[in-house]
Design a protein around this motif. Sequence first.
Motif, PDB file in Angstrom:
ATOM      1  N   ALA A 208       1.168   7.739   8.692  1.00 60.46           N
ATOM      2  CA  ALA A 208       0.076   6.765   8.594  1.00 60.46           C
ATOM      3  C   ALA A 208       0.473   5.441   9.243  1.00 60.46           C
ATOM      4  CB  ALA A 208      -0.303   6.546   7.128  1.00 60.46           C
ATOM      5  N   THR A 209       1.701   4.994   8.978  1.00 57.60           N
ATOM      6  CA  THR A 209       2.179   3.738   9.556  1.00 57.60           C
ATOM      7  C   THR A 209       2.277   3.845  11.068  1.00 57.60           C
ATOM      8  OG1 THR A 209       3.428   3.244   7.550  1.00 57.60           O
ATOM      9  CG2 THR A 209       4.038   2.036   9.538  1.00 57.60           C
ATOM     10  N   SER A 210       2.796   4.960  11.566  1.00 57.49           N
ATOM     11  CA  SER A 210       2.914   5.157  13.012  1.00 57.49           C
ATOM     12  C   SER A 210       1.551   5.120  13.692  1.00 57.49           C
ATOM     13  CB  SER A 210       3.597   6.492  13.318  1.00 57.49           C
ATOM     14  OG  SER A 210       4.970   6.432  13.049  1.00 57.49           O
ATOM     15  N   LEU A 211       0.600   5.855  13.124  1.00 60.50           N
ATOM     16  CA  LEU A 211      -0.725   5.901  13.738  1.00 60.50           C
ATOM     17  C   LEU A 211      -1.435   4.553  13.659  1.00 60.50           C
ATOM     18  CD1 LEU A 211      -1.962   9.426  12.576  1.00 60.50           C
ATOM     19  CD2 LEU A 211      -1.525   8.685  14.921  1.00 60.50           C
ATOM     20  N   SER A 212      -1.292   3.851  12.535  1.00 59.75           N
ATOM     21  CA  SER A 212      -1.948   2.544  12.426  1.00 59.75           C
ATOM     22  C   SER A 212      -1.328   1.547  13.393  1.00 59.75           C
ATOM     23  CB  SER A 212      -1.865   2.022  10.983  1.00 59.75           C
ATOM     24  OG  SER A 212      -0.529   1.856  10.563  1.00 59.75           O
ATOM     25  N   ASN A 213       0.001   1.617  13.570  1.00 64.42           N
ATOM     26  CA  ASN A 213       0.642   0.763  14.581  1.00 64.42           C
ATOM     27  C   ASN A 213       0.140   1.107  15.977  1.00 64.42           C
ATOM     28  OD1 ASN A 213       2.254  -0.636  12.760  1.00 64.42           O
ATOM     29  ND2 ASN A 213       3.999   0.753  12.979  1.00 64.42           N
TER      30      ASN A 213
ATOM     31  N   LEU B  71      -4.577   2.197   5.324  1.00 62.82           N
ATOM     32  CA  LEU B  71      -5.003   2.556   3.975  1.00 62.82           C
ATOM     33  C   LEU B  71      -5.638   3.955   3.916  1.00 62.82           C
ATOM     34  CD1 LEU B  71      -5.368   1.837   1.003  1.00 62.82           C
ATOM     35  CD2 LEU B  71      -7.447   0.600   1.620  1.00 62.82           C
ATOM     36  N   PRO B  72      -6.692   4.249   4.691  1.00 62.78           N
ATOM     37  CA  PRO B  72      -7.281   5.595   4.607  1.00 62.78           C
ATOM     38  C   PRO B  72      -6.347   6.688   5.142  1.00 62.78           C
ATOM     39  CG  PRO B  72      -8.320   4.330   6.368  1.00 62.78           C
ATOM     40  CD  PRO B  72      -7.460   3.376   5.589  1.00 62.78           C
ATOM     41  N   LEU B  73      -5.538   6.358   6.160  1.00 60.51           N
ATOM     42  CA  LEU B  73      -4.606   7.357   6.683  1.00 60.51           C
ATOM     43  C   LEU B  73      -3.557   7.722   5.634  1.00 60.51           C
ATOM     44  CD1 LEU B  73      -3.995   6.273  10.394  1.00 60.51           C
ATOM     45  CD2 LEU B  73      -5.424   8.127   9.524  1.00 60.51           C
ATOM     46  N   ASN B  74      -3.085   6.742   4.877  1.00 60.64           N
ATOM     47  CA  ASN B  74      -2.165   7.034   3.771  1.00 60.64           C
ATOM     48  C   ASN B  74      -2.800   8.019   2.794  1.00 60.64           C
ATOM     49  OD1 ASN B  74       0.357   5.862   4.018  1.00 60.64           O
ATOM     50  ND2 ASN B  74      -0.238   3.920   3.115  1.00 60.64           N
ATOM     51  N   TYR B  75      -4.050   7.752   2.433  1.00 60.40           N
ATOM     52  CA  TYR B  75      -4.754   8.613   1.481  1.00 60.40           C
ATOM     53  C   TYR B  75      -4.858  10.046   2.020  1.00 60.40           C
ATOM     54  CZ  TYR B  75      -8.549  10.367  -1.475  1.00 60.40           C
ATOM     55  OH  TYR B  75      -9.302  11.116  -2.330  1.00 60.40           O
ATOM     56  N   ILE B  76      -5.180  10.168   3.299  1.00 67.15           N
ATOM     57  CA  ILE B  76      -5.353  11.491   3.911  1.00 67.15           C
ATOM     58  C   ILE B  76      -4.034  12.250   3.982  1.00 67.15           C
ATOM     59  CG2 ILE B  76      -5.935  12.689   6.059  1.00 67.15           C
ATOM     60  CD1 ILE B  76      -8.001  10.409   6.558  1.00 67.15           C
ATOM     61  N   PHE B  77      -2.983  11.572   4.479  1.00 61.87           N
ATOM     62  CA  PHE B  77      -1.715  12.265   4.718  1.00 61.87           C
ATOM     63  C   PHE B  77      -0.899  12.482   3.444  1.00 61.87           C
ATOM     64  CE2 PHE B  77      -2.008  10.374   9.175  1.00 61.87           C
ATOM     65  CZ  PHE B  77      -2.520  11.548   9.700  1.00 61.87           C
ATOM     66  N   ILE B  78      -0.899  11.497   2.551  1.00 54.99           N
ATOM     67  CA  ILE B  78      -0.081  11.615   1.334  1.00 54.99           C
ATOM     68  C   ILE B  78      -0.634  12.698   0.411  1.00 54.99           C
ATOM     69  CG2 ILE B  78       0.677  10.439  -0.769  1.00 54.99           C
ATOM     70  CD1 ILE B  78       0.764   7.842   0.828  1.00 54.99           C
ATOM     71  N   TYR B  79      -1.954  12.664   0.201  1.00 56.14           N
ATOM     72  CA  TYR B  79      -2.545  13.551  -0.797  1.00 56.14           C
ATOM     73  C   TYR B  79      -3.170  14.813  -0.210  1.00 56.14           C
ATOM     74  CZ  TYR B  79      -2.006   9.177  -3.342  1.00 56.14           C
ATOM     75  OH  TYR B  79      -1.496   8.028  -3.888  1.00 56.14           O
ATOM     76  N   GLY B  80      -3.166  14.935   1.143  1.00 58.18           N
ATOM     77  CA  GLY B  80      -3.670  16.153   1.771  1.00 58.18           C
ATOM     78  C   GLY B  80      -5.186  16.263   1.755  1.00 58.18           C
ATOM     79  N   LYS B  81      -5.862  15.399   2.471  1.00 55.36           N
ATOM     80  CA  LYS B  81      -7.317  15.423   2.560  1.00 55.36           C
ATOM     81  C   LYS B  81      -7.753  15.886   3.953  1.00 55.36           C
ATOM     82  CE  LYS B  81      -7.394  13.774  -1.588  1.00 55.36           C
ATOM     83  NZ  LYS B  81      -7.813  14.623  -2.725  1.00 55.36           N
TER      84      LYS B  81
ATOM     85  N   ILE C  39       0.836  -1.206   0.000  1.00 54.68           N
ATOM     86  CA  ILE C  39       0.000   0.000   0.000  1.00 54.68           C
ATOM     87  C   ILE C  39       0.870   1.256   0.000  1.00 54.68           C
ATOM     88  CG2 ILE C  39      -1.595   1.361   1.409  1.00 54.68           C
ATOM     89  CD1 ILE C  39      -2.810  -1.345   2.329  1.00 54.68           C
ATOM     90  N   ASP C  40       1.895   1.275   0.863  1.00 53.18           N
ATOM     91  CA  ASP C  40       2.792   2.427   0.924  1.00 53.18           C
ATOM     92  C   ASP C  40       3.470   2.672  -0.424  1.00 53.18           C
ATOM     93  OD1 ASP C  40       2.158   2.772   3.552  1.00 53.18           O
ATOM     94  OD2 ASP C  40       4.061   2.058   4.359  1.00 53.18           O
ATOM     95  N   THR C  41       3.951   1.596  -1.045  1.00 54.40           N
ATOM     96  CA  THR C  41       4.668   1.714  -2.318  1.00 54.40           C
ATOM     97  C   THR C  41       3.768   2.256  -3.420  1.00 54.40           C
ATOM     98  OG1 THR C  41       6.138  -0.115  -1.723  1.00 54.40           O
ATOM     99  CG2 THR C  41       5.980   0.447  -4.052  1.00 54.40           C
ATOM    100  N   ILE C  42       2.577   1.696  -3.534  1.00 51.25           N
ATOM    101  CA  ILE C  42       1.665   2.108  -4.603  1.00 51.25           C
ATOM    102  C   ILE C  42       1.221   3.562  -4.414  1.00 51.25           C
ATOM    103  CG2 ILE C  42      -0.626   1.745  -5.596  1.00 51.25           C
ATOM    104  CD1 ILE C  42      -0.262  -1.245  -5.040  1.00 51.25           C
ATOM    105  N   MET C  43       0.824   3.903  -3.195  1.00 52.14           N
ATOM    106  CA  MET C  43       0.274   5.247  -2.965  1.00 52.14           C
ATOM    107  C   MET C  43       1.359   6.321  -3.011  1.00 52.14           C
ATOM    108  SD  MET C  43      -2.697   4.424  -0.138  1.00 52.14           S
ATOM    109  CE  MET C  43      -3.650   5.891  -0.467  1.00 52.14           C
TER     110      MET C  43
END
Length: 467
Positions: free
Chosen positions: A210-215, A186-196, A46-50
Amino acid sequence: MDEVHQPLPEVRQPLITRTLTEWKTLSILGGPILIAQIAQMANGVIDTIMAGHASAEDLAGVGIGSSLWMPLFLFFMGMLGALQPIISGYNGARTPAKIMPATWQGLYIAGVGSIVMILLLTNVHPVLERLNLEANTARITQGYLNAFAWGIPALLLMTALRGLTDGLGHTRVIMVFSVLSTLVNLPLNYIFIYGKLGLPAMGGIGCGWATSLSNGVAAIALLIYLNRSQLYKQFHLIASWTKPNAALIRYILSMGIPIGFTIFVEASVFSVIALFLAPLGPVVVAGHQIALNVVSLLFMLPLSIGMALTLRISFLIGAGAPDTARLISRSSLILAAATALVFAILLFVFSQGIAALYTSDVDVQSVTVRLLMFAAIFQVADVIQVTCISALRGYKDTGIPLLIMLFSFWGVGLPLGYALTFTDLIAPAMGAAGFWVGLTGGLASASVLLGWRLFGYRPKASGQSTD
């Protein structure tokens, strides 16, 4: 104790019935482990693709950052992995009073490991400078690691607590919270990477947050579960607090450090090979990476069976059933070999289709198909060695297997692979395929030596050495 997940053996049954019963137990233990492993791999995908959809620099920053934290984590994961056979042995021996003290020592080790990882990963400037990275890529890499570091305590906390849950035979627990981590990531990546949601676009650095928060979410949820579940009322973390015990910590480390180094040795060889192949060009490197990814995905099944085998053998030794432990350790080689042969056939038959799934580049496909032919044979040796080393860990034998892996990978596999890839000393230079042949030779060496060690190993009469 939970005898549904780790039943005591019935020695009066016929040999075939006993074997099939043990295989069923392995599947019950190993199934959830497999799902947990896939969930953990999914986070990386997920990290790689996004990150890749953000920009090439963001993808490079996340990739380099991951390559720096992953070896460290694998080492500490292996070290804390000693808790699983130790606690499983206590479970089999019906000595529950020893379980929480061991768990707490693991938590102390995880705490120290967290400090070490954080200090190293937030101070990688010298490494990044030596890599001569473009300034923005270096900035993203360090930002990603700085954000990722906040989740390291939660990551190692879950790794330590896995010793408790898996050791008791409850492998579904970590499966559930690993899946939870992936679903949150997954949703945290979307929010943080793309600025939502009004946040600024962070690109690859957002992956770290995103990884830190999900952990963190998964670790907190696991702690709440362990402290509220009726299943763990006997093993309440707070009520069972134990102060640091130097002797028990030394015992855990005496098993765990060799496991950590063994995993590190294997991972480091693949990193070195990737560096050696770089001069051969991007097409060769891409084909190699695809073949390696395919093999890694297939390897999740035998790895999960191996982890279950470690739990089962340590339980049986603790329960005073060495004959059944010997039966399952040896019969599992039959199961492993059958699995490997199925995978090898699939790789031979579907290599073209597999390559096409990964890339539309005809040249890369051609390299991938050729390497998958060698990977099919590689797979057989790899599955057998992981089964042997997993069984030995169940016997708490980790020192000699580390030496065997060092010799097999660095003394046989890497030199042989280099000679076959770049020189005509043994045969005409084979290119990337040479390293796959070399790795297969190294794994074959490991399989033979570890098998010899396993068949000749005799555990201590007590089954437990410690505390």
